[in-house]
Design a protein around this motif. Sequence first.
Motif, short mmCIF file in Angstrom:
data_model
loop_
_atom_site.label_atom_id
_atom_site.label_comp_id
_atom_site.label_asym_id
_atom_site.label_seq_id
_atom_site.Cartn_x
_atom_site.Cartn_y
_atom_site.Cartn_z
N GLY A 29 -8.40 -15.03 17.03
CA GLY A 29 -8.30 -16.23 17.34
C GLY A 29 -7.84 -16.33 18.96
N ILE A 30 -7.02 -15.72 19.54
CA ILE A 30 -6.61 -15.82 20.89
C ILE A 30 -7.89 -15.58 21.95
CG2 ILE A 30 -5.43 -14.62 22.76
CD1 ILE A 30 -3.03 -13.98 20.48
N LEU A 31 -8.90 -14.55 21.22
CA LEU A 31 -9.87 -14.31 22.32
C LEU A 31 -11.10 -15.03 21.68
CD1 LEU A 31 -9.57 -10.54 22.06
CD2 LEU A 31 -8.94 -12.07 23.79
N GLY A 32 -10.91 -16.26 20.90
CA GLY A 32 -12.19 -17.03 20.43
C GLY A 32 -12.88 -17.54 21.47
N VAL A 33 -12.49 -18.13 22.61
CA VAL A 33 -13.26 -19.10 23.68
C VAL A 33 -13.92 -17.77 24.62
CG1 VAL A 33 -13.05 -20.22 25.86
CG2 VAL A 33 -11.65 -20.90 23.98
N PRO A 34 -13.17 -16.64 25.16
CA PRO A 34 -13.99 -15.69 25.58
C PRO A 34 -15.05 -15.10 25.10
CG PRO A 34 -11.74 -15.07 25.77
CD PRO A 34 -11.77 -16.46 24.98
N SER A 36 -24.21 -16.74 17.03
CA SER A 36 -23.92 -15.41 16.75
C SER A 36 -22.65 -14.95 16.54
CB SER A 36 -24.44 -14.32 18.16
OG SER A 36 -25.66 -14.73 18.27
N TYR A 37 -21.81 -16.00 17.13
CA TYR A 37 -20.25 -15.77 16.82
C TYR A 37 -20.11 -15.88 15.18
CZ TYR A 37 -15.25 -17.09 17.14
OH TYR A 37 -13.81 -16.95 17.06
N PHE A 38 -20.65 -17.11 14.68
CA PHE A 38 -20.45 -17.47 13.32
C PHE A 38 -21.18 -16.59 12.21
CE2 PHE A 38 -18.82 -21.18 15.43
CZ PHE A 38 -17.63 -21.44 14.62
N PHE A 39 -22.51 -16.27 12.62
CA PHE A 39 -23.10 -15.61 11.54
C PHE A 39 -23.42 -13.98 11.96
CE2 PHE A 39 -25.45 -19.83 11.13
CZ PHE A 39 -24.95 -20.14 10.21
N GLY A 40 -22.84 -13.72 13.27
CA GLY A 40 -22.92 -12.41 13.42
C GLY A 40 -21.41 -11.38 13.47
N LEU A 41 -20.47 -12.09 14.34
CA LEU A 41 -19.20 -11.59 14.34
C LEU A 41 -18.34 -11.83 13.21
CD1 LEU A 41 -17.20 -10.08 16.31
CD2 LEU A 41 -16.68 -12.00 17.23
N LEU A 42 -18.37 -13.34 12.74
CA LEU A 42 -17.53 -13.73 11.55
C LEU A 42 -17.49 -12.84 10.39
CD1 LEU A 42 -15.16 -15.53 10.73
CD2 LEU A 42 -17.00 -17.23 10.17
N ALA A 48 -8.92 -19.08 11.63
CA ALA A 48 -8.25 -18.56 13.18
C ALA A 48 -9.51 -18.51 14.02
CB ALA A 48 -7.75 -17.42 13.02
N MET A 49 -10.64 -18.13 13.56
CA MET A 49 -11.63 -17.98 14.70
C MET A 49 -12.48 -19.49 14.87
SD MET A 49 -13.25 -14.21 13.50
CE MET A 49 -14.67 -14.12 14.82
N LEU A 50 -12.34 -20.06 13.84
CA LEU A 50 -13.10 -21.45 13.96
C LEU A 50 -12.28 -22.28 14.86
CD1 LEU A 50 -14.88 -23.85 13.03
CD2 LEU A 50 -13.30 -24.00 11.07
N ILE A 51 -11.27 -22.46 14.63
CA ILE A 51 -9.96 -23.39 15.45
C ILE A 51 -10.46 -23.21 16.90
CG2 ILE A 51 -7.82 -23.89 15.98
CD1 ILE A 51 -7.24 -23.42 12.87
N SER A 52 -10.07 -21.82 17.28
CA SER A 52 -10.17 -21.53 18.84
C SER A 52 -11.37 -21.62 19.44
CB SER A 52 -9.37 -20.12 18.93
OG SER A 52 -10.22 -19.13 18.40
N LYS A 53 -12.51 -21.11 18.68
CA LYS A 53 -13.74 -20.69 19.38
C LYS A 53 -14.40 -22.20 19.50
CE LYS A 53 -18.44 -20.53 19.87
NZ LYS A 53 -19.11 -21.69 20.28
N ASN A 54 -13.85 -23.34 18.90
CA ASN A 54 -14.37 -24.71 19.16
C ASN A 54 -14.25 -24.91 20.71
OD1 ASN A 54 -15.85 -25.74 17.10
ND2 ASN A 54 -14.49 -27.42 16.72
N LEU A 102 -6.06 -24.75 25.93
CA LEU A 102 -6.01 -25.87 24.88
C LEU A 102 -6.36 -25.21 23.49
CD1 LEU A 102 -7.83 -28.86 26.36
CD2 LEU A 102 -5.66 -28.77 25.90
N SER A 103 -7.18 -24.16 23.73
CA SER A 103 -7.57 -23.39 22.61
C SER A 103 -6.38 -22.95 21.82
CB SER A 103 -8.56 -22.44 22.66
OG SER A 103 -8.26 -21.12 23.17
N LEU A 104 -5.54 -22.08 22.81
CA LEU A 104 -4.28 -21.43 22.26
C LEU A 104 -3.28 -22.45 21.73
CD1 LEU A 104 -3.76 -18.95 25.34
CD2 LEU A 104 -5.00 -18.52 23.11
N ILE A 105 -3.17 -23.60 22.25
CA ILE A 105 -2.15 -24.71 21.66
C ILE A 105 -2.95 -25.01 20.37
CG2 ILE A 105 -1.40 -26.99 21.93
CD1 ILE A 105 -1.72 -26.57 24.90
N SER A 106 -4.03 -24.98 20.11
CA SER A 106 -4.71 -25.39 18.95
C SER A 106 -4.35 -24.57 18.01
CB SER A 106 -6.19 -25.94 19.00
OG SER A 106 -6.66 -26.40 17.90
#
Length: 447
Positions: free
Chosen positions: A348-353, A362-368, A388-394, A431-435
Motif C-alpha cells: 500500500g505504501i509503495l503503491g504509487v512508485p 501489469s499492476y492489477f493483473f500481474g503484481l496483485l 490496500a494496493m487499490l487505494i494507494s495505487k490510484n 496524498l496516497s499515504l493520507i488516503s
Amino acid sequence: MHGEVLLGVMGILMIATIVWALIQSKTNPVPIFVIVPIIAAVIVGFGPQDIFEFIKVGVSKTWSTAVLFIFSIVFFSLMGDVGLFDPMVNWLAKKAGNNIMAVTIATSLIAVIAHMDGALASTLLITIPAMLPVYKKLHIRPVTLLVIIGAAMSIMNLVPWGGPVARTGVVLNADVNALWQELIPLQGIGLVILVVFAGYMGMVEKRRGAGLNPTGEAALLDSTIDEGDNIGPSQADFDEMKRPKLIWVNLIITLGVIGLLCFTKIPLYGAFMLGLALALIINFPGAKAQSKAIKMHADTALTMPMILLASGVFLGVLSGTKMMESMATLLIGLVPEAIGGHLQTVFGILGVPIGMLLGTDSYFFGLLPLAISVGENFGVDGHNMAMAMLISKNYGVLVTPHAATTFLACGLAGVEIKDMLKFCAPRLFILSLISLATGAMLGLFTI
C-alpha cells in the motif's frame, strides 16, 4: 537465455533508465522510448525478428491514442484561438481577482464532475482546455493545474465503472458494486481532502505572487508561460483568429464533442475528428485559412503523438519479453519474511512508485495476484491486500511515465514531462499515504 531474474532486473533497469533520461531531459523522449528497450531486449537474448514483433504489437496498442492526441489538441487549441473560452476566462479572472484559492478549488470540482464517467482521457480533455487560460491569466503554474486534476481523478477513479476497481473485482472474483460500496466512505472523505489540497495549492501559488498583477516568482511566468521559446505564431496571428460572432456556434460544437465523449461509444478520436472538421469549415472558409489554423498548432499536435507511438516500442518490449511478469515476481521475492504479515501495508505504501513502474494492467493483473498468493502464506487476507494496493495505487494514474494519459496531460498543458513528474509525483504520493491511512481507519483493510 531468458531467466526470470535476469528479465526482472533488466525490466527494472530499463524503466529506471527511461525515467532518469526523461527527468534529465538530455534528449527528446522519442529516441529514449525506442533505443533503450531495443538494447534491453538484445541484452536478455532476443533477436531482431522477436523484437520487431514486439514493436508491432506495442505500437498497435498506442496508435489510436496517438490519433486522439492529434485531433484533440488541434481542436481545443483552435477553440481557444477563436475565443470560445475568453468570456469564461475573463469572468473567472475578474471574480477571482487575487483569490487564487477560488480558482484552484473550482478546478478540483470541475475535474470531479468531468471524471464522473471514469475515463482519464476525457477528464483531461475537458478540464485542462477550460482552466488553462485562467491559470495563464492569473499567472498560476500549469503544473498546479495538473496536480489538482491528478488528485481529483485519483479519488474519483474508485467508481465501479473506473478501471482499477473493475480490475480488482476480476482478480478477487468479487462483485464490483460491492467493492465500491465499501469504498464510498473513503471517496467522501477523499473529496474533502481534495478540496483542502486544492485550497492549499492555491495558497502556495498566492505566496508565489500569482494574481492579475503578479509579483514575486509568479511575475517570472509573464515572459515564459505564453511565449515559450518565442518560436511560432505571433500575437498578431492569434488576434486574427478570433471569431467573437461565432462563439455560440463554437460552444454548440464543443458541447457536442463532449457529449459524444461522455454518452456514446464512438471512439474518442472520432468525436474530435468530427468536431475539428466542423470547426474548420465554420470558422475558416477556404483551404488556405484552414491550413493556417492547423499549422498554428502543428508542433504540439505532432510531437506528443510521436512520443506516444515511440512508447509503443517500450510497452511492446516490456510485455513481449515477459519482463513485466518477471518484475512483479522479483518485487514479491524481495519482501523480507519478517514483514510478511504486514505485506498489504508495505505494498500500500509503495503503491504509487510501483504503479509508476508497472503501469495499470501489469499492476492489477500481474503484481496483485502474486501479492495476494504470497500474502496468504503469511496469513494476509486477499481482500485486505487488494484494498490496500487499490487505494494507494490510484494516486499514480497521472504520473506513470509510460502511460498515454501522462503525455496527453503534458501536451494539453504545455508542460514538459520532467517538470510534471518532479512536481506532481511527490505530492500525489503524499496524498496516497493520507488516503491509505484513511482507508485503514475506516476498516477497509487491516494494517
